[in-house]
Design an enzyme around this catalytic site. Structure first.
Site, short mmCIF file in Angstrom:
data_model
loop_
_atom_site.label_atom_id
_atom_site.label_comp_id
_atom_site.label_asym_id
_atom_site.label_seq_id
_atom_site.Cartn_x
_atom_site.Cartn_y
_atom_site.Cartn_z
N HIS A 183 -27.11 -1.06 -0.57
CA HIS A 183 -25.33 -0.25 -0.46
C HIS A 183 -25.36 -0.03 -1.48
CE1 HIS A 183 -20.83 -1.31 0.04
NE2 HIS A 183 -21.01 -1.48 -1.18
N TYR A 229 -15.79 12.29 -13.63
CA TYR A 229 -15.97 11.04 -12.84
C TYR A 229 -16.11 9.84 -14.08
CZ TYR A 229 -20.47 9.30 -10.17
OH TYR A 229 -21.58 8.91 -9.63
N TRP A 264 -12.74 -4.01 -7.65
CA TRP A 264 -14.05 -3.78 -7.58
C TRP A 264 -15.16 -4.41 -8.96
CZ3 TRP A 264 -15.65 -7.50 -3.53
CH2 TRP A 264 -16.92 -8.03 -3.81
N SER A 293 -15.21 0.83 -5.11
CA SER A 293 -15.56 2.54 -5.89
C SER A 293 -15.56 3.95 -4.72
CB SER A 293 -17.22 2.23 -5.96
OG SER A 293 -16.70 1.67 -7.36
N PHE A 294 -15.90 3.15 -2.99
CA PHE A 294 -15.53 3.40 -2.49
C PHE A 294 -14.82 5.00 -1.99
CE2 PHE A 294 -15.82 6.06 1.49
CZ PHE A 294 -17.64 6.90 1.49
#
Length: 158
Positions: free
Chosen positions: A97, A122, A31, A65-66
């Site tokens: 969101h 991260y 994404w 990303s999730f």
């Protein structure tokens, strides 16, 4: 963190150990591919610049990303990685969101770092707009992917 006074890549070449004997996993979200592709290129280039062999850099793609949490968790089960880097980009929109995804990924990666035996770096850009993301993925504020790669090398030697 990138600001007008601090470029993300300022420290990429400072005191980075040799990575020639290291193996890295990279999980990248598809994404916002324009952004995450640039982050991935910055990470790979930096790892190779510091000696990592191309065959020791393993890239897996996830839809968004999730899903970075699951991807990193699955990679952490492989005993061959010295560090894992997650790369994603979440750009604020008109709904909450953004907040849920950013918070969920942050907590998920923090949990992996607290419970796994290898560092998970991260590399989630959380920006207010596309321009901010571009500035942090190879633009005037550097490349977060390159910074994450340098962090991965240093943490693998921790």
């Amino acid at each position: 963190m990138a600001t007008e006074l601090h470029n993300l890549t300022d420290l990429v070449d400072v005191n980075i150990p040799d990575a020639s004997n290291m193996n890295f996993g990279i999980v990248v979200a598809d994404w916002n591919h324009e952004i995450t592709g640039a982050l991935l290129q910055g990470a790979v280039d930096t790892l190779e610049q510091h000696g990592a062999l191309p065959e020791n850099i393993h890239v897996k793609h996830v839809p968004g990303s999730f899903e970075l949490i699951y991807g990193a968790q699955q990679m952490s089960k492989n005993d061959g990685f010295d560090a894992i880097i997650i790369l994603g980009s979440v750009i604020r929109g008109e709904t909450p969101h953004f907040d849920y995804i950013c918070q969920g990924v942050t907590y998920g990666i923090a949990h992996l770092n607290a419970t796994q035996n290898i560092p998970v770096i991260y590399g989630l850009l959380t920006t207010n707009d596309l321009q901010q993301a571009k500035e942090r993925s190879g633009g005037k504020l550097g490349n977060k992917g390159a910074e994450c790669a340098a962090d991965a090398i240093m943490m693998a030697k921790f």
